[in-house]
Scaffold this motif. Structure first.
Motif, mmCIF file in Angstrom:
data_model
loop_
_atom_site.group_PDB
_atom_site.id
_atom_site.type_symbol
_atom_site.label_atom_id
_atom_site.label_comp_id
_atom_site.label_asym_id
_atom_site.label_seq_id
_atom_site.Cartn_x
_atom_site.Cartn_y
_atom_site.Cartn_z
ATOM 1 N N GLY A 118 -1.962 50.736 96.095
ATOM 2 C CA GLY A 118 -1.716 51.648 94.971
ATOM 3 C C GLY A 118 -0.219 51.698 94.678
ATOM 4 N N GLY A 119 0.591 51.779 95.731
ATOM 5 C CA GLY A 119 2.051 51.779 95.579
ATOM 6 C C GLY A 119 2.521 50.480 94.925
ATOM 7 N N ARG A 121 0.826 48.618 92.923
ATOM 8 C CA ARG A 121 0.438 48.632 91.490
ATOM 9 C C ARG A 121 1.429 49.449 90.667
ATOM 10 N NH1 ARG A 121 -4.883 49.264 93.306
ATOM 11 N NH2 ARG A 121 -4.786 51.475 92.822
ATOM 12 N N VAL A 122 1.922 50.553 91.250
ATOM 13 C CA VAL A 122 2.904 51.388 90.543
ATOM 14 C C VAL A 122 4.190 50.573 90.315
ATOM 15 C CG1 VAL A 122 4.361 53.441 90.706
ATOM 16 C CG2 VAL A 122 1.952 53.562 91.394
ATOM 17 N N LEU A 123 4.662 49.895 91.373
ATOM 18 C CA LEU A 123 5.878 49.069 91.245
ATOM 19 C C LEU A 123 5.682 47.995 90.184
ATOM 20 C CD1 LEU A 123 6.824 48.530 95.013
ATOM 21 C CD2 LEU A 123 8.007 49.972 93.359
ATOM 22 N N ARG A 124 4.464 47.458 90.142
ATOM 23 C CA ARG A 124 4.143 46.398 89.175
ATOM 24 C C ARG A 124 4.161 46.950 87.744
ATOM 25 N NH1 ARG A 124 -1.743 43.829 89.818
ATOM 26 N NH2 ARG A 124 -2.373 45.621 88.577
ATOM 27 N N SER A 125 3.472 48.085 87.553
ATOM 28 C CA SER A 125 3.338 48.566 86.169
ATOM 29 C C SER A 125 4.649 49.145 85.634
ATOM 30 C CB SER A 125 2.201 49.575 86.060
ATOM 31 O OG SER A 125 2.486 50.667 86.882
ATOM 32 N N LEU A 126 5.518 49.657 86.520
ATOM 33 C CA LEU A 126 6.808 50.175 86.054
ATOM 34 C C LEU A 126 7.824 49.052 85.824
ATOM 35 C CD1 LEU A 126 7.245 53.327 88.359
ATOM 36 C CD2 LEU A 126 6.569 53.266 85.951
ATOM 37 N N VAL A 145 4.447 40.747 94.366
ATOM 38 C CA VAL A 145 3.736 41.838 93.682
ATOM 39 C C VAL A 145 3.735 41.584 92.176
ATOM 40 C CG1 VAL A 145 3.791 44.306 93.152
ATOM 41 C CG2 VAL A 145 4.212 43.535 95.497
ATOM 42 N N ALA A 146 4.910 41.187 91.639
ATOM 43 C CA ALA A 146 5.007 40.934 90.197
ATOM 44 C C ALA A 146 4.061 39.814 89.772
ATOM 45 C CB ALA A 146 6.447 40.580 89.831
ATOM 46 N N ALA A 147 3.817 38.863 90.693
ATOM 47 C CA ALA A 147 2.945 37.719 90.363
ATOM 48 C C ALA A 147 1.486 38.140 90.172
ATOM 49 C CB ALA A 147 3.040 36.659 91.459
ATOM 50 N N THR A 148 1.138 39.371 90.557
ATOM 51 C CA THR A 148 -0.255 39.828 90.393
ATOM 52 C C THR A 148 -0.487 40.466 89.016
ATOM 53 O OG1 THR A 148 0.097 42.068 91.262
ATOM 54 C CG2 THR A 148 -0.365 40.348 92.884
ATOM 55 N N LEU A 179 -5.414 44.472 93.687
ATOM 56 C CA LEU A 179 -4.342 43.894 92.866
ATOM 57 C C LEU A 179 -4.836 42.905 91.810
ATOM 58 C CD1 LEU A 179 -1.576 43.275 95.570
ATOM 59 C CD2 LEU A 179 -1.741 45.149 93.937
ATOM 60 N N PHE A 180 -6.093 42.486 91.913
ATOM 61 C CA PHE A 180 -6.607 41.495 90.962
ATOM 62 C C PHE A 180 -7.887 42.001 90.300
ATOM 63 C CE2 PHE A 180 -3.970 39.041 93.878
ATOM 64 C CZ PHE A 180 -3.251 38.220 93.015
ATOM 65 N N ALA A 181 -7.892 43.286 89.929
ATOM 66 C CA ALA A 181 -9.071 43.852 89.255
ATOM 67 C C ALA A 181 -9.343 43.089 87.960
ATOM 68 C CB ALA A 181 -8.849 45.331 88.975
ATOM 69 N N HIS A 182 -8.265 42.570 87.333
ATOM 70 C CA HIS A 182 -8.443 41.805 86.083
ATOM 71 C C HIS A 182 -9.195 40.498 86.336
ATOM 72 C CE1 HIS A 182 -4.583 40.902 87.980
ATOM 73 N NE2 HIS A 182 -4.638 39.700 87.457
ATOM 74 N N VAL A 183 -9.037 39.909 87.541
ATOM 75 C CA VAL A 183 -9.800 38.686 87.856
ATOM 76 C C VAL A 183 -11.269 39.040 88.104
ATOM 77 C CG1 VAL A 183 -10.010 36.723 89.437
ATOM 78 C CG2 VAL A 183 -7.749 37.524 88.760
ATOM 79 N N HIS A 184 -11.508 40.185 88.736
ATOM 80 C CA HIS A 184 -12.902 40.645 88.901
ATOM 81 C C HIS A 184 -13.554 40.840 87.528
ATOM 82 C CE1 HIS A 184 -12.903 40.753 93.100
ATOM 83 N NE2 HIS A 184 -12.761 42.039 93.356
ATOM 84 N N ALA A 185 -12.810 41.468 86.600
ATOM 85 C CA ALA A 185 -13.367 41.709 85.263
ATOM 86 C C ALA A 185 -13.655 40.372 84.571
ATOM 87 C CB ALA A 185 -12.391 42.543 84.439
ATOM 88 N N ALA A 186 -12.725 39.411 84.706
ATOM 89 C CA ALA A 186 -12.936 38.085 84.106
ATOM 90 C C ALA A 186 -14.131 37.386 84.755
ATOM 91 C CB ALA A 186 -11.669 37.243 84.269
#
Ligand code: SF4
Ligand code: SF4
Length: 411
Positions: A118-119, A121-126, A145-148, A179-186
């Motif tokens: 979760g931490g 993801r916060v660093l990534r989105s900010l 982290v940024a690569a995710t 960290l790869f919820a978008h890959v699960h969605a895809a």
């Protein structure tokens, strides 16, 4: 279940495996080669080298467990099974190193790993992770982290699920889920577009691969038993989009030494295998130079070669290439990058050089494993190379979105 080194019996010490071994290529030391390690494992088995011998520990710890030495071996040596036995013996006698123990304990409990990711993801989105990415240790962690970060915007509407296709339970895992919820969605969308009925199953946990590779067999079996209880008999197939998890799920029969686990393992497929079995259907045009990099646990452990290439070839306009060394490990190897950072980076550097020197240079590296996506993606960012990373399923999903398969065509 006792440990067995019988899979090493066929070794005739020919040395054909040496050039396939990333650690041997990095250090040039015979003891860091498959042949040298087999000699060490045999000595450990006979008791002529004690398990607390520092040199033995150093050379076996330095093995990536990538199994790149297996397919090139003319005698059919089962190196991976031998390494598993050796690591179990080492873990029994000298214990598991403190850092590895702390990481493995975290992955056994979702209430511990969820806040950690979760931490991240916060660093990534900010944008903090991307801003701090660089070559030092902290910079490299931030680059990973940024690569995710998701490459493409999520399409708005999904395709209506088939009412008669095979059912598929998606294996969520830990890193993939966090960290790869978008890959699960895809994965859900592309499987649905190809006629599968995807279901979500609760009660799943980390697959246990990190524990198994580190010699923590008890931890691996406990996690495998929970996944078996949650997933067995729930669908025609279990789809996995992480090569490392898929390799262990397919090996649950051996790990748990049970016919029921073996039957479950028969239903496990890498997502690209399921897609390739249906074609997959073609999508819209994506103009990109894509280098496919094969995850070790897909190509060597699961022996899946063609399916990810079929997925990428279903994308019109995509120029697909396999660069020299695309079949070599990237140095990620589970928690190896944390335990052996020096050698891990040396192995990664050889791979980064092949992307940097390629003519034309790829714009995207496609690979189907979270560790590889983070290691290669982190390395590319840290060294300032303008090359993105993506899971093959993300690219197919984008191509379907562009074609309007999910509703109105994406821009
Ligand atoms: S593992 Fe296979 S390739 Fe390597 S030395 Fe032994 S027999 Fe030869
Ligand atoms: S598993 Fe990988 S790193 Fe280990 S000996 Fe085989 S090729 Fe080398």
């Amino acid at each position: 279940m006792g440990v067995s080194f019988a899979s090493l019996d066929p070794c005739v010490h020919c040395g054909f495996c040496l050039q396939a071994c990333p650690t041997y290529l990095a250090t040039g030391d015979e003891a860091d080669s498959p042949r040298g390690r087999i000699v060490l494992m045999r000595a450990l088995e006979r008791g002529t080298i004690p398990p607390d011998d520092p040199a033995l520990g150093q050379h076996l710890d330095a093995c990536l467990g990538c199994r790149g030495c297996e397919p090139v071996c003319p005698s059919g040596v089962g190196y991976g099974r031998g390494l598993e036995a050796a690591r179990a013996l080492l873990a029994e006698s000298r214990g598991i190193p403190l850092l590895a123990r702390a990481i493995l304990a975290t992955f056994r409990r979702s209430w511990l790993w969820q806040p950690v990711f979760g931490g991240a993801r916060v660093l990534r989105s900010l944008g903090v992770a991307g801003a701090l990415a660089g070559p030092g240790r902290t910079g490299f962690a931030m680059a990973m982290v940024a690569a995710t970060t998701p490459r493409f915007p999520a399409p708005r509407a999904g395709r209506r699920p088939s009412e008669s296709g095979p059912t598929v339970a998606l294996f969520r895992g830990c890193v993939m889920n966090a960290l790869f919820a978008h890959v699960h969605a895809a994965t859900r969308r592309t499987l649905t577009a190809n006629g599968y009925r995807v279901i979500d199953v609760d009660g799943q946990v980390c697959c246990g691969a990190l524990h198994d590779h580190a010699g923590d067999q008890r931890g691996a079996r406990a996690l495998a038993a929970r996944n078996l209880r949650a997933l067995a008999g729930r669908a025609d197939y279990v789809a996995v989009n992480s090569a490392g998890c898929g390799a262990l799920l397919k090996d649950y029969g051996h790990l748990l030494d049970s016919p029921a686990a073996g039957q479950f393992a028969e239903t496990v497929r890498d997502v690209t295998e399921l897609l390739a079995a249906r074609g997959p259907i073609s999508g819209g045009e994506l103009e990109a130079d894509v280098a496919y990099d094969a995850p070790c646990h897909l190509q060597h452990a699961q022996r899946v070669h063609e399916a990810p290439l079929s997925v990428l070839r279903a994308i019109p306009g995509l120029r697909l290439r396999l660069l020299p060394g695309s079949d070599h490990c990237c140095g990620s190897a589970g928690i190896y990058a944390l335990l052996e950072p020096g050698l891990s980076r040396q192995v990664l550097d050889a791979k980064l050089a092949s992307f940097r020197d390629a003519e034309p240079r790829p714009t995207i590296v496609a690979t189907g494993n979270p560790g590889c996506l983070m290691q290669i993606g982190g390395g590319l960012r840290a060294s300032g190379l303008p090359i993105a990373v993506a899971h093959p399923v993300e690219l197919l999903d984008r191509s379907y979105a562009v074609a309007g398969l999910y509703g109105s065509p994406a821009a």
